[in-house]
Design a protein around this motif. Structure first.
Motif, PDB file in Angstrom:
ATOM      1  N   SER A 155      27.678  93.211  13.053  1.00  0.00           N
ATOM      2  CA  SER A 155      27.878  92.112  14.009  1.00  0.00           C
ATOM      3  C   SER A 155      26.535  91.568  14.459  1.00  0.00           C
ATOM      4  N   SER A 156      26.516  90.284  14.768  1.00  0.00           N
ATOM      5  CA  SER A 156      25.278  89.622  15.194  1.00  0.00           C
ATOM      6  C   SER A 156      24.903  89.938  16.630  1.00  0.00           C
ATOM      7  N   GLY A 157      25.875  90.440  17.420  1.00  0.00           N
ATOM      8  CA  GLY A 157      25.668  90.418  18.865  1.00  0.00           C
ATOM      9  C   GLY A 157      25.801  88.988  19.358  1.00  0.00           C
ATOM     10  N   GLU A 158      25.848  88.807  20.666  1.00  0.00           N
ATOM     11  CA  GLU A 158      26.063  87.459  21.199  1.00  0.00           C
ATOM     12  C   GLU A 158      24.751  86.680  21.230  1.00  0.00           C
ATOM     13  N   LEU A 159      24.755  85.507  20.582  1.00  0.00           N
ATOM     14  CA  LEU A 159      23.589  84.613  20.528  1.00  0.00           C
ATOM     15  C   LEU A 159      23.886  83.392  21.386  1.00  0.00           C
ATOM     16  N   ASN A 160      22.963  83.046  22.269  1.00  0.00           N
ATOM     17  CA  ASN A 160      23.178  81.957  23.225  1.00  0.00           C
ATOM     18  C   ASN A 160      22.292  80.764  22.900  1.00  0.00           C
ATOM     19  N   PHE A 161      22.882  79.561  23.020  1.00  0.00           N
ATOM     20  CA  PHE A 161      22.178  78.317  22.704  1.00  0.00           C
ATOM     21  C   PHE A 161      22.400  77.295  23.808  1.00  0.00           C
TER      22      PHE A 161
ATOM     23  N   THR B 150      30.301  80.245  32.800  1.00  0.00           N
ATOM     24  CA  THR B 150      29.431  80.369  33.970  1.00  0.00           C
ATOM     25  C   THR B 150      28.064  79.706  33.803  1.00  0.00           C
ATOM     26  N   GLU B 151      27.673  79.362  32.569  1.00  0.00           N
ATOM     27  CA  GLU B 151      26.356  78.787  32.317  1.00  0.00           C
ATOM     28  C   GLU B 151      26.461  77.665  31.283  1.00  0.00           C
ATOM     29  N   PRO B 152      25.492  76.736  31.252  1.00  0.00           N
ATOM     30  CA  PRO B 152      25.530  75.632  30.274  1.00  0.00           C
ATOM     31  C   PRO B 152      25.084  76.085  28.888  1.00  0.00           C
ATOM     32  N   LEU B 153      25.856  76.972  28.287  1.00  0.00           N
ATOM     33  CA  LEU B 153      25.474  77.595  27.024  1.00  0.00           C
ATOM     34  C   LEU B 153      26.635  77.587  26.044  1.00  0.00           C
ATOM     35  N   LEU B 154      26.283  77.576  24.753  1.00  0.00           N
ATOM     36  CA  LEU B 154      27.235  77.922  23.704  1.00  0.00           C
ATOM     37  C   LEU B 154      26.929  79.360  23.278  1.00  0.00           C
ATOM     38  N   ARG B 155      27.977  80.170  23.142  1.00  0.00           N
ATOM     39  CA  ARG B 155      27.805  81.569  22.779  1.00  0.00           C
ATOM     40  C   ARG B 155      28.396  81.799  21.381  1.00  0.00           C
ATOM     41  N   LEU B 156      27.591  82.370  20.509  1.00  0.00           N
ATOM     42  CA  LEU B 156      27.989  82.587  19.119  1.00  0.00           C
ATOM     43  C   LEU B 156      28.066  84.072  18.810  1.00  0.00           C
ATOM     44  N   ASN B 157      29.153  84.482  18.139  1.00  0.00           N
ATOM     45  CA  ASN B 157      29.294  85.842  17.628  1.00  0.00           C
ATOM     46  C   ASN B 157      29.773  85.777  16.183  1.00  0.00           C
ATOM     47  N   ILE B 158      29.155  86.592  15.338  1.00  0.00           N
ATOM     48  CA  ILE B 158      29.485  86.624  13.911  1.00  0.00           C
ATOM     49  C   ILE B 158      29.706  88.079  13.506  1.00  0.00           C
ATOM     50  N   GLU B 159      30.653  88.322  12.624  1.00  0.00           N
ATOM     51  CA  GLU B 159      30.834  89.647  12.046  1.00  0.00           C
ATOM     52  C   GLU B 159      31.235  89.520  10.586  1.00  0.00           C
ATOM     53  N   THR B 160      30.960  90.578   9.821  1.00  0.00           N
ATOM     54  CA  THR B 160      31.315  90.592   8.399  1.00  0.00           C
ATOM     55  C   THR B 160      32.025  91.899   8.063  1.00  0.00           C
ATOM     56  N   ARG B 161      32.581  91.924   6.872  1.00  0.00           N
ATOM     57  CA  ARG B 161      33.174  93.153   6.363  1.00  0.00           C
ATOM     58  C   ARG B 161      32.137  93.874   5.496  1.00  0.00           C
ATOM     59  N   GLY B 162      31.358  94.717   6.150  1.00  0.00           N
ATOM     60  CA  GLY B 162      30.432  95.579   5.430  1.00  0.00           C
ATOM     61  C   GLY B 162      29.309  94.889   4.698  1.00  0.00           C
ATOM     62  N   ASP B 163      28.864  93.724   5.137  1.00  0.00           N
ATOM     63  CA  ASP B 163      27.854  92.970   4.389  1.00  0.00           C
ATOM     64  C   ASP B 163      26.757  92.485   5.335  1.00  0.00           C
TER      65      ASP B 163
ATOM     66  N   LYS C  88      21.579  82.691  10.225  1.00  0.00           N
ATOM     67  CA  LYS C  88      20.554  81.646  10.060  1.00  0.00           C
ATOM     68  C   LYS C  88      21.206  80.281   9.856  1.00  0.00           C
ATOM     69  N   GLU C  89      22.260  80.239   9.049  1.00  0.00           N
ATOM     70  CA  GLU C  89      22.942  78.981   8.741  1.00  0.00           C
ATOM     71  C   GLU C  89      23.567  78.371   9.996  1.00  0.00           C
ATOM     72  N   LEU C  90      24.273  79.182  10.767  1.00  0.00           N
ATOM     73  CA  LEU C  90      24.920  78.671  11.978  1.00  0.00           C
ATOM     74  C   LEU C  90      23.899  78.301  13.044  1.00  0.00           C
ATOM     75  N   THR C  91      22.842  79.087  13.154  1.00  0.00           N
ATOM     76  CA  THR C  91      21.784  78.759  14.121  1.00  0.00           C
ATOM     77  C   THR C  91      21.189  77.387  13.819  1.00  0.00           C
ATOM     78  N   SER C  92      20.951  77.102  12.541  1.00  0.00           N
ATOM     79  CA  SER C  92      20.409  75.805  12.133  1.00  0.00           C
ATOM     80  C   SER C  92      21.388  74.680  12.460  1.00  0.00           C
ATOM     81  N   LEU C  93      22.683  74.915  12.217  1.00  0.00           N
ATOM     82  CA  LEU C  93      23.690  73.897  12.503  1.00  0.00           C
ATOM     83  C   LEU C  93      23.784  73.598  13.985  1.00  0.00           C
ATOM     84  N   ILE C  94      23.765  74.646  14.811  1.00  0.00           N
ATOM     85  CA  ILE C  94      23.926  74.469  16.258  1.00  0.00           C
ATOM     86  C   ILE C  94      22.706  73.758  16.834  1.00  0.00           C
ATOM     87  N   LYS C  95      21.518  74.078  16.329  1.00  0.00           N
ATOM     88  CA  LYS C  95      20.294  73.489  16.872  1.00  0.00           C
ATOM     89  C   LYS C  95      19.992  72.109  16.301  1.00  0.00           C
TER      90      LYS C  95
END
Length: 451
Positions: free
Chosen positions: A369-375, A420-433, A442-449
């Motif tokens: 899992s990516s953990g929660e990433l805030n933008f 509670t804050e002016p943020l978008l919160r992203l979480n990603i998970e995979t099946r064993g990869d 990296k791909e989603l971070t680029s899209l969001i920014k």
């Protein structure tokens, strides 16, 4: 009334949250709930005692009998409200917010959170209502609930089966230390072989070691170092009002709250097969895998303590967990606790001939899992639409249950606006990869920014 947020009250002291507002909220609680009894406590912040006094004044003037618990964590109020059969429970706390803030959390009968409509009524009564001053005011007394509270906590483990363990405990100069002291005394009396290594232990309104919020990476290194230096089996750190606890393995590595949900679900279902477990929608593949393997049933809920608690009550779930380190227990009035989770992990470690890192690494490998990433973004709606358009042709499943969730063959993500804050919160998970996780992050971070 900027201090009224979605689920509680929070604001800069003496600007957004004043003693007058606290007193008016006390009177509003009495008017809306028709309360006859209330239990009240506060955290270690410098402004908390005077905001608590104002709250008590508002309740007493409205004819409500008040039991003052003094300096407490939020979950002590949850416990006492139900245990003492009070109509209202109130905690003055700003938890992990900056030092200039304070806040108010409150619950009703049986420690139930107020519904949105009830919360709105309390807000409007605070703004517009004239406090109903009773000729005969309420009765005030102090109360010590600690023995009964520790009884409740320790009912979740068989103390005679606990093996020798060394635990680093870090209240972050909040209010968890006095509870650990009470548990320690009980352990000594029962000859439970747990050794506590205590750091940043005394409550301090100045928070000389920083505001306690172990969800932030920069807040973790002191606990991690203490674990390694003392050769502890586990580290535990809390936020200011200790309704959340955060765990570190024997190597000082922080354990993401997502995997603790899996551990606790496993612990409950081992003794209670077939029960329901509630989870939030951000990441859940690991939780679902464990619950199904343990012959339980998973139930999805929207994120947020009031929503999780309501879902648990409606489906009679034994446990509910959020990846943000909020853990909810049927045995604890369906409320969140920062004490019960680490006790259950101690129980699990005592039952297995494994270190906590070994137990957790299996889950981390199976479901990275990516953990929660805030933008911070200028327009969250446009960003969500852009992300959906990019992936919608290849997605196996799209839902809007809580934000935008998109699922593919070997990975999924959830992207949602913060309540509670002016943020978008992203979480990603995979099946064993792990490689796929890294590339999609990296791909989603680029899209969001993207501007």
């Amino acid at each position: 009334m900027n201090c009224f947020k979605k689920y509680d009250v929070r604001g800069v002291v003496d600007i957004e949250l004043t003693e007058d507002i606290s007193k008016r909220i006390g009177a509003a609680l009495a008017a809306v709930t028709h309360a006859q009894t209330a239990v009240v406590g506060c955290d270690a912040r410098a402004s908390s005692p005077r905001l608590k006094k104002a709250m008590i004044d508002g309740l007493l003037a409205s004819g409500v009998d008040v039991m003052d618990l003094g300096q407490t964590g939020t979950e002590e109020i949850y416990f006492a409200c139900q245990h003492l059969n009070c109509d209202v429970g109130v905690e003055i706390t700003a938890s992990h917010n900056p030092i200039e803030f304070n806040g108010i959390k409150f619950v009703g009968k049986d420690s139930k959170p107020f519904s949105e409509s009830e919360f709105e009524q309390i807000k409007q009564q605070t703004i517009n209502g004239q406090p109903q001053m009773h000729q005969k005011g309420g009765r005030y007394r102090t109360f010590d609930h600690m023995n009964a509270y520790v009884d409740c906590l320790l009912s979740h483990i068989a103390t005679e089966n606990i093996k020798p363990l060394r635990l680093v405990v870090n209240p972050g100069n909040g209010v968890a230390g006095r509870v650990i002291d009470a548990i320690e005394q009980r352990f000594l009396a029962l000859q439970v072989p747990i050794t506590f290594v205590k750091i940043f232990y005394e409550p301090d309104s100045e928070f000389p070691n920083g505001i306690p919020n172990p969800l932030l990476p920069e807040d973790r290194w002191k606990t991690a170092n203490a674990v390694k230096e003392s050769r502890a089996d586990m580290g535990i750190a809390w936020d200011g009002d200790f309704d959340r606890c955060f765990l570190f393995d024997e190597n000082g590595r922080f354990i993401d709250g997502y995997y603790i949900v899996g551990l606790l679900a496993q612990s409950f279902l081992a003794d209670n097969p077939g029960q329901k477990v509630v989870h939030d929608p951000r990441v859940f593949w690991n939780t679902a895998h464990i619950v199904e393997r343990c012959h339980g049933e998973v139930v999805k809920s929207q994120t947020g303590h009031a929503l999780i608690k309501a879902k648990m009550r409606s489906c009679d779930a034994i446990y509910g967990g959020e990846m943000s380190a909020h853990h909810y227990f049927k045995s604890f009035a369906y409320c969140d606790s920062g004490m019960i989770p680490w006790l259950l992990v101690v129980k699990l470690l005592s039952e297995r001939d494994q270190k906590i890192s070994e137990i957790v690494s299996v889950m981390q490998t199976q479901f990275p899992s990516s953990g929660e990433l805030n933008f911070r973004v200028s327009n969250s709606g446009d960003t969500l639409q852009r992300v959906q358009r990019y992936y919608e042709k290849s997605a196996h499943q799209i839902d809007y249950f809580d934000g935008l969730s998109m699922q593919f063959e070997r990975w999924r993500f959830n992207l949602r606006s913060s309540a509670t804050e002016p943020l978008l919160r992203l979480n990603i998970e995979t099946r064993g990869d792990s490689s796929l996780l890294e590339s999609k992050t990296k791909e989603l971070t680029s899209l969001i920014k993207f501007n």
